[in-house]
Motif scaffolding. Structure first.
Motif, PDB file in Angstrom:
ATOM      1  N   VAL A   1       0.913  -1.244   0.055  1.00  0.00           N
ATOM      2  CA  VAL A   1      -0.067   0.031   0.087  1.00  0.00           C
ATOM      3  C   VAL A   1       0.771   1.348  -0.064  1.00  0.00           C
ATOM      4  O   VAL A   1       0.485   2.301  -0.535  1.00  0.00           O
ATOM      5  CB  VAL A   1      -1.007   0.020   1.125  1.00  0.00           C
ATOM      6  CG1 VAL A   1      -1.614   1.280   1.312  1.00  0.00           C
ATOM      7  CG2 VAL A   1      -1.925  -1.100   1.219  1.00  0.00           C
ATOM      8  N   LEU A   2       1.950   1.354   0.916  1.00  0.00           N
ATOM      9  CA  LEU A   2       3.060   2.574   0.727  1.00  0.00           C
ATOM     10  C   LEU A   2       3.531   2.416  -0.419  1.00  0.00           C
ATOM     11  O   LEU A   2       3.590   3.506  -0.821  1.00  0.00           O
ATOM     12  CB  LEU A   2       3.780   2.307   1.994  1.00  0.00           C
ATOM     13  CG  LEU A   2       4.744   3.464   2.356  1.00  0.00           C
ATOM     14  CD1 LEU A   2       4.017   4.665   2.737  1.00  0.00           C
ATOM     15  CD2 LEU A   2       5.722   3.053   3.574  1.00  0.00           C
ATOM     16  N   ALA A   3       3.948   1.458  -1.078  1.00  0.00           N
ATOM     17  CA  ALA A   3       4.580   1.664  -2.414  1.00  0.00           C
ATOM     18  C   ALA A   3       3.597   1.934  -3.490  1.00  0.00           C
ATOM     19  O   ALA A   3       4.059   2.911  -4.386  1.00  0.00           O
ATOM     20  CB  ALA A   3       5.014   0.335  -2.718  1.00  0.00           C
ATOM     21  N   ASP A   4       2.223   1.715  -3.366  1.00  0.00           N
ATOM     22  CA  ASP A   4       1.333   2.237  -4.459  1.00  0.00           C
ATOM     23  C   ASP A   4       1.109   3.559  -4.168  1.00  0.00           C
ATOM     24  O   ASP A   4       1.137   4.500  -5.004  1.00  0.00           O
ATOM     25  CB  ASP A   4       0.001   1.684  -4.075  1.00  0.00           C
ATOM     26  CG  ASP A   4       0.005   0.241  -4.714  1.00  0.00           C
ATOM     27  OD1 ASP A   4      -0.994  -0.721  -4.191  1.00  0.00           O
ATOM     28  OD2 ASP A   4       0.838  -0.392  -5.359  1.00  0.00           O
ATOM     29  N   LEU A   5       1.214   4.387  -2.767  1.00  0.00           N
ATOM     30  CA  LEU A   5       1.089   5.761  -2.573  1.00  0.00           C
ATOM     31  C   LEU A   5       2.197   6.492  -3.085  1.00  0.00           C
ATOM     32  O   LEU A   5       2.054   7.470  -3.832  1.00  0.00           O
ATOM     33  CB  LEU A   5       0.950   5.915  -1.164  1.00  0.00           C
ATOM     34  CG  LEU A   5      -0.299   5.353  -0.233  1.00  0.00           C
ATOM     35  CD1 LEU A   5      -0.381   5.507   1.064  1.00  0.00           C
ATOM     36  CD2 LEU A   5      -1.547   6.192  -1.140  1.00  0.00           C
ATOM     37  N   ALA A   6       3.533   5.700  -2.823  1.00  0.00           N
ATOM     38  CA  ALA A   6       4.612   6.232  -3.643  1.00  0.00           C
ATOM     39  C   ALA A   6       4.418   6.537  -5.054  1.00  0.00           C
ATOM     40  O   ALA A   6       5.079   7.631  -5.701  1.00  0.00           O
ATOM     41  CB  ALA A   6       5.849   5.699  -3.154  1.00  0.00           C
TER      42      ALA A   6
END
Length: 747
Positions: free
Chosen positions: A156-161
């Motif tokens: 999820v954090l990678a998708d936000l990045a």
């Protein structure tokens, strides 16, 4: 969280191996030291809510600092690079998680960690460009230690990045598009008031400046067979140099003239044309040129640019060269016309001096001169009309004012944005008359907020978001860029602003966010696949069904999920179904990441744009393992029931056969009168084996004697005897019966 800037520290993260290229990629986005933007602030705010952390940052790392494009819960805009935890995240393209920073020896001297309350938890996802450079992180911070992130949380954090990078790419694309319009205006303004040789010199100088290239030149073809080029204007390193000639053989210029179209070699042009005479001495790396023709289509020459480094603004170069190649051809024809006019005037004067008697012929030449001059004036008017048409056909809105701030220009797009024509109004009345609002769409702009007024004051105006909300039309969200206009002596003449409508892009971004959230809630695996068959989105329950994360699956061909035993014919049937009907529905054997087989029911459909062209496929994949197991269990139960029923019917048949044989045995043993006994047997056979029965005996004289007739219908027994008496069996039949009896005896 508010902290003072930290003191220098002794522990530092090593530089990435590609640090020079990474910094060049960062500068390419022109993002450092720009004001906060709502698009990035929404992402940090969303990350803070999703992960329940007090601080989230979009951190970009340059040579000496970590600069925050967006900060949630953190008031400092930048810190020294040595003081950033994000500098360690540059060393990897994976999510970096430090559950307790005070337990990490790398941060033993970091003031943000060691001071109170201190940053005790860190998680950062890299901001990766399309060419693989790590610009910084989208990071989560907390003042207390936390558990490490799960794989799903990291995804999820990678998708936000990735969403942060999408915003940076959109911003970069908008800036590149915005370059074309100001560049066209700058070059056009630079050559608008010059003609003749001065026009060519001014053109190559302005093109060199706008495109940022080392060399720009205009060359004319020499020789009947296009063997050489003679330059008529050349700009080298910003300066006009002497003209020169060179042979066309083995040069990229030869390709341009032979193909009669623009040719672009953005890099490694020397490797493509190793025998070209000028490329190596001038250390040329990139080359773009376009031919120009006379009114009959004969090539006159070419307009080209060359540079010692790879060309990055290819689209801008191709657009400007194509436009001004036409202008060069027009100017050459104008010069030819002017030369012809001057020659006619010379001939007229000579003839007047020599032969007064030929005055009538001289008058004709004079009329010709007038006609040519009118043609030249018409050509100039045509050029001015061309510039006006160009401005009116640019999709961006263009607005200009004079040095006093009075509006002087609205192109067609600007009139459509406002629903009003330009009026000679002072800046104080612009916002109210033209319904100009700040990005929230509610607060009207002040004079000092208006991009055109800011440009008039000499400020740099680039990608300023604003809203135009006319009372009788729909509101539009615009990005505005502009600059002041000055004459050759540097005196301010006014200002111009270019506005791009980004309303649909904003709506699309909002709809995309809603769609992603909705699709993530679906129980099936939702895949978005491009026309090349590669996975672009990995949504719904895809990771749970197949075992792959979005990062592992995206960009891979969708058939990597298929079982290797799938026959080529099945793949061909799937492709044919999608091509002919636009959809496919069927069962496809697949493999999970752990190698286990999983049956998948796939429903795929083609998605088209508004013009009816296919743009991608959407595939809904359901795990039918439980359904297949239930079907197998039902089939096994049905087989057991059939076997039990077959055994039961066989037992009943055996029981009936035994009962029949018992009755026959009883009948045979009950009487010595064989005819009576055989009649009893016939009556037993009829209901058991058939509807009727006849028993014949072979006599000693080899004749056949019928002793019994039985029928299910007792009334037909006498009919059977009557038929036998009227139609006795023939001798051939008796022979057959005798052979049958002999065979039975032998057995």
């Amino acid at each position: 969280m508010t902290e003072s800037s930290p003191q220098p520290i002794t522990t530092t993260a090593p530089l990435p191996a590609n640090e020079v290229e990474r910094l060049e990629a960062l500068r390419r986005y022109n993002i450092l030291d720009t004001p906060p933007e709502a698009a990035f602030d929404r992402i940090t705010s969303l990350a803070a809510r999703l992960f329940d952390v007090p601080i989230t940052l979009v951190s970009l790392i340059d040579e000496s600092r970590g600069w925050f494009k967006s900060s949630y819960g953190f008031d400092i805009r930048e810190v020294q690079r040595d003081a950033t935890i994000c500098s360690f995240a540059l060393l990897s393209n994976e999510v970096l998680v430090i559950p307790d920073t005070r337990q990490d020896h790398r941060l033993a001297c970091n003031p943000f960690v060691q001071n109170e309350p201190g940053l005790r938890f860190y998680a950062g996802a890299p901001l990766l460009t399309q060419d693989g450079f790590n610009l910084g992180t989208l990071c989560l911070l907390d003042t207390k230690p936390r558990d490490a992130l799960s794989d799903e949380q990291k995804a999820v954090l990678a998708d936000l990045a990735a969403m942060v990078m999408d915003e940076l790419e959109l911003r970069l694309a908008a800036r590149k598009i915005a370059q074309i319009d100001p560049a066209l205006l700058e070059v056009s303004g630079g050559v608008a008031n010059v003609t003749g040789e001065a026009f060519f010199s001014a053109l190559v100088q302005h093109l060199s400046k706008v495109l940022g290239v080392d060399y720009t030149y205009i060359g004319l073809v020499e020789g009947d067979h296009q063997q050489a080029i003679q330059t008529i204007a050349t700009c080298a390193k910003g300066q006009i140099i002497d003209n020169f000639a060179y042979l066309l053989q083995n040069t990229p210029c030869q390709e341009v003239l032979q193909q009669r179209k623009l040719c672009c070699y953005p890099q490694r042009v020397q490797a493509l044309f190793p025998n070209a005479p000028l490329l190596e001495p001038l250390n040329i790396e990139s080359y773009v040129a376009v031919p120009f023709f006379n009114s009959t289509g004969v090539p006159l020459g070419l307009l080209g640019v060359m540079d010692g480094k790879a060309l990055t603004n290819v689209q801008l170069a191709e657009s400007l060269l194509t436009i001004f190649a036409l202008r060069i051809a027009t100017e050459l024809e104008r010069q030819q016309t002017e030369a012809a006019r001057q020659q006619a005037q010379y001939e007229l004067e000579r003839l007047v001096e020599q032969r007064t008697a030929e005055l009538s012929q001289a008058n004709e030449l004079l009329q010709l001169e007038i006609a040519e001059r009118q043609q030249a004036e018409a050509a100039l008017q045509k050029e001015q009309e061309l510039l006006r048409v160009l401005l009116d056909n640019v999709q961006a809105g263009i607005v200009a004012c004079n040095a006093e701030g009075i509006l002087t220009l609205f192109n067609r797009a600007a009139r459509e944005f406002h629903g009003l024509p330009e009026q000679p109004l002072p800046p104080e009345q612009w916002a109210e008359h033209y319904d100009l609002y700040l990005p929230d769409g509610k607060m009207r702009m002040s004079k000092n907020d208006i991009p055109l007024f800011r440009a008039l004051q000499g400020q740099t105006v680039e990608n300023i978001e604003m809203v135009i909300a006319p009372k009788q039309g729909k509101a539009r969200i615009l990005l505005a860029s502009g600059q002041a206009i000055a004459d050759s002596q540097g005196k301010k003449q006014g200002a111009v602003v270019v506005m791009h409508d980004i309303t649909e892009r904003k709506q699309a971004e909002a709809e995309l966010l809603i769609s992603d959230v909705a699709l993530q809630q679906m129980p099936d695996a939702i895949l978005l696949i491009d026309l090349e068959g590669k996975i672009q989105r990995w949504l719904g329950n895809a990771e749970q069904i197949f075992g792959y994360t979005a990062k592992e699956a995206i960009k891979r061909p969708v058939n990597f999920l298929h079982h290797p035993d799938i026959k080529a014919t099945m793949t061909a049937e799937i492709i044919q179904s999608i091509q002919t009907t636009g959809k496919f529905c069927g069962e496809i054997p697949c493999l999970r990441k752990d190698g286990s087989a999983v049956p998948i029911e796939t429903t795929a459909k083609t998605v088209y744009d508004t013009a009816g062209n296919p743009i991608f496929f959407i595939s809904i994949n359901k795990d039918i393992t439980e359904r297949k197991r239930s079907e197998a269990e039902r089939a096994q139960l049905m087989r057991q029931q059939i076997q039990e029923q077959t055994a039961r019917l066989k037992a009943e048949a055996d029981q009936r056969r035994a009962a029949f044989l018992a009755e026959v045995s009883t009948a045979l043993a009950s009487s010595l009168d064989y005819e009576c006994t055989l009649a009893t047997v016939a009556n037993l056979v009829v209901p058991f084996f058939a509807d009727w029965c006849a028993i014949d005996l072979l006599q000693d004289n080899q004749s056949i004697h019928r002793v019994a007739v039985a029928d299910r219908d007792p009334t037909k027994v006498e009919l059977g005897w009557e038929i036998h008496r009227q139609y006795p069996r023939q001798s051939t039949t008796r022979k057959e019966c005798r052979r049958c009896c002999e065979l039975e005896k032998a057995k």
